[in-house]
Design an enzyme around this catalytic site. Structure first.
Site, PDB file in Angstrom:
ATOM      1  CG  ASP A 433      85.749  41.457 148.834  1.00 46.29           C
ATOM      2  OD1 ASP A 433      85.257  40.324 148.849  1.00 46.29           O
ATOM      3  OD2 ASP A 433      85.499  42.333 149.693  1.00 46.29           O
ATOM      4  CD  GLU A 486      82.205  38.951 146.664  1.00 46.89           C
ATOM      5  OE1 GLU A 486      81.579  38.273 147.503  1.00 46.89           O
ATOM      6  OE2 GLU A 486      82.809  39.991 146.958  1.00 46.89           O
TER       7      GLU A 486
END
Length: 756
Positions: A433, A486
């Protein structure tokens, strides 16, 4: 310091004789200052005072039992009563020449209780472990730090000694105490020892096992005590409780076949259709309770297997205190979320998914961590895990601490955590993330709010080093897994190997495709001709990285509406647009990721507080969307042309990229030099009217059969519409190898495959 409520005698000052007339040696003396240091929590080596110490033909045993009324030591020689020495210290001399196996009998108000003495055991970490920890190279950090249940062969009173070894890294602490349910949360009885200059504090406590609640009391250099959960805990109490829990796994895996095949896998060249989900809101009990790991293990694998997804991506399952963070503000990086059950329950879920043929990808958050004072923040009274420079250590946008990527031990904590989930829980991948927030020092900061790197630039060189180190290590240790970034910028080489100075990820989320394509379909069909490039631009850079096409949770929350509600028009058009969009997405180069609920044609925006609208499946039009996703995955996984060459531009060819007047796109997917693999043609019509007489250029003559059609009028979940097959004929005069005249339904995507 409170003295015992009563004592068998007034005791003797440390250093004076307590010998007997039988010639028992005197008590081994300890200076009062040393005892005071233990009492105040500042002694770095309590084992040098407490426990058994041989001398002059006898063995002095000293224990710290505040509030005890009597203390004795028992063993093969019999019993030796200890005398109260000073402020809860009890001491006596055993009539033996060497340290024996012994137990301590303690009485308070009631009957005496026999306990083992933690201070008779050697350290549970070796010099090599400590060296690797300080160098940041201990790849199995969880096997030496945290709370680990141990079973040692006995030599005297018991055949086996079982207990838990506790070890924690707190280099700036003046002292560390272990407190928990076993000592009435009074850490005075269990001071820990510092192992050299490593910063690691350790203590083995016999008799403790699974379920024991504990925390560390840490005395900072500022003289303040801080009560902290264990950064390496394998289990934790269910929020809002905050203690760590001892856990010993007894799980027996049943996914041997999956794990035997995994090392040979190459995800980049394989089918990957990912169902992203938030476990807490997929389904709930009527009273709002979460489904347990075991309940999820019963239903989820079958559901995903029926829909044909190859992988599931779980939003963070690591322990986090605030459910509204969706798991992205972590407090216990090594503990699965206790809201669902114990760690073996999570292993059961992964195991069942593997047995159903589904890979498991976990969301992982190494960029920042929660600010809760009982967790990682200022762990030993200093910025230990977080960067001490507030311009690098504080995340303005998310209100969280940023890890100190320049510190060896912190990088080790993180990449060992990545290995932990892949090895101990058999996870098949990690989606990392917020990579962009890690890479840029000026991320979400104004001028003057960030500190440049040593070269004066904006790149976070230490974070780059960490990501490269993490990727290189996990791919080396755990072949066949995948890491996914990401990353929302144009940072070069995200999926390039670390040996070529890339970051080393297997995939990168294609955020550009996601934004462009969703913007396109949000326009009314009559206006889409003016935005045609939003659907074709992704093919300019589609092979610059290995991409995942993400329609993730971020796109269906915070006022953005559900995927269905992004579509314009009336209900018929919205459903048709959704199906056409999914058909286009599954044929586009790159791996697919779809957030839960989209397969239902979810009407409402996602919210973590409620389950999906499963009642929608009572309606035929929503059952049709559900069936379409199943058919997309069925044809996709059975068509190597759609995935084997995602990383190779030779696997894609436009038929017509410029038919903006009809809002139509057509292209070919193929396996380069794969003559035995049928090519697949995708035609997507995003106009609200049929594209009649469409002259479709095809790679070769012959019969091309329809294998999937999202047509709103005819789609029933069978995967095909009323177009059947078309015949391509030679068309050299058109500049095409072959062509066929077809009618493409409105707001529909159709796939064709050449009949062998």
């Amino acid at each position: 310091m409170t003295t015992p409520r009563s004592t068998p005698s007034t005791g003797s000052p440390a250093g004076t004789s307590t010998g007997t007339s039988t010639g028992t040696p005197s008590v081994r003396p300890v200076a009062r200052e040393q005892l005071d240091l233990i009492l105040t929590g500042g002694h770095g080596d309590p084992h040098s005072v407490l426990g058994a110490h041989p001398h002059e033909g006898g063995v002095t045993v000293r224990v710290l039992k505040p509030l005890a009324s009597s203390v004795a030591v028992t063993g093969a020689w019999g019993e030796t009563r200890l005398e109260h020495e000073y402020e809860g210290f009890w001491v006596g001399v055993l009539p033996v020449a060497e340290v024996p196996d012994y137990r301590v009998t303690v009485a308070y108000d009631g009957e005496p209780v026999e306990v083992d003495d933690p201070y008779r055991f050697l350290p549970t970490l070796g010099e090599v472990d400590l060296h690797l920890i300080n160098e940041g190279r201990h790849e199995q950090l969880w096997t030496v730090l945290g709370a680990r249940v141990q079973h040692y062969p006995g030599i005297g009173i018991e055949q086996t000694v079982s207990g838990t070894s506790f070890a924690v890294w707190a280099p700036s602490a003046r002292g560390v105490r272990l407190k928990g349910s076993f000592n009435s949360w009074d850490g005075r009885e269990h001071p820990m020892r510092q192992l050299g200059s490593s910063g690691v504090w350790e203590l083995f406590v016999p008799g403790l096992g699974t379920g024991t609640a504990y925390k560390y009391g840490i005395l900072g250099q500022d003289g303040e005590w801080r009560e902290k959960a264990d950064p390496m805990a394998a289990w934790a109490e269910r929020p809002p409780a905050t203690s760590s829990l001892v856990y010993e796994s007894t799980y027996e895996w049943g996914d041997d076949a999956w794990m035997a095949e995994r090392p040979a896998r190459q995800p980049v060249a394989e089918a990957m259709s990912v169902y992203e989900m938030h476990l807490a809101s997929w389904k709930k009990h009527p009273d709002g309770r979460f489904w347990s790991w075991a309940e999820l293990a019963e239903d989820l694998p079958a559901y995903l297997a029926d829909l044909g997804f190859t992988h599931v991506e779980l939003m963070p399952v690591m322990q986090h205190p605030f459910g509204g963070s969706w798991g992205y503000h972590v407090t216990s990086y090594f503990a699965p979320d206790s809201r669902f059950g114990d760690p073996d329950g999570f292993k059961l879920l992964v195991d069942r998914l593997h047995q159903a043929g589904i890979g498991v990808i976990l969301d992982w958050v190494p960029g920042h961590f929660a600010t809760d004072e009982w967790a990682l923040a200022r762990f030993d009274g200093t910025p230990l895990y977080e960067d001490p420079n507030p311009q690098r250590g504080w995340h303005k946008e998310w209100g969280s601490h940023i890890f100190n990527f320049g510190r060896n031990e912190v990088r080790n904590f993180l990449y060992a955590n990545a290995i932990y989930w892949l090895e101990e829980f058999h996870a098949d991948g990690l989606r990392v993330d917020g990579v962009a927030s890690m890479l840029y020092l000026d991320y979400s900061r104004e001028e003057g709010e960030w500190t440049p790197n040593k070269h004066g630039g904006r790149e976070n060189l230490e974070a780059v080093q960490f990501l490269q180190e993490m990727n290189a290590t996990v791919y080396k240790r755990v072949p066949g897994i995948v890491t996914v970034a990401e990353e929302s910028t144009s940072w070069p080489g995200v999926t390039r190997p670390t040996s070529a100075d890339g970051l080393g990820f297997g995939f990168k989320w294609n955020m550009g495709w996601m934004h462009d394509s969703l913007d396109y379909v949000a326009h009314e069909p009559v206006h889409r001709a003016y935005h045609h490039g939003e659907m074709t631009f992704s093919l300019v850079y589609a092979w610059s990285e290995n991409y995942v096409l993400p329609i993730s949770h971020d796109e269906v929350v915070h006022g953005k509406g559900s995927l269905l509600r992004k579509m314009p028009g009336d209900r018929w058009q919205q459903l048709a647009n959704l199906r056409a969009y999914l058909g286009f997405m599954w044929a586009h180069p790159g791996k697919q990721l779809l957030f839960m609920g989209a397969e239902l044609g979810q009407e409402s925006e996602w919210a973590e507080s409620r389950e999906l609208d499963w009642w929608l499946l009572d309606h035929p039009e929503h059952r049709g969307v559900h069936a379409l996703v199943r058919d997309l995955n069925r044809v996709y996984t059975g068509s190597p042309a759609l995935w084997a060459a995602d990383h190779d531009p030779a696997g894609f060819q436009w038929i017509d990229a410029n038919d903006a007047g009809h809002n139509t796109f057509s292209f070919v997917r193929r396996v380069p030099d794969g003559a035995a693999t049928p090519e697949l043609v995708c035609v997507a019509n995003f106009a609200a009217v049929p594209h009649e007489g469409y002259r479709l250029g095809l790679p070769a003559e012959g019969v091309w059969e329809e294998v999937l059609n999202t047509d709103a009028e005819t789609y029933t979940g069978s995967g095909v519409g009323n177009m059947g097959a078309i015949t391509a004929v030679a068309g050299e005069h058109l500049g095409l190898p072959a062509h066929a005249d077809i009618v493409v339904p409105p707001l529909a995507t159709v796939w064709f495959r050449r009949r062998a």
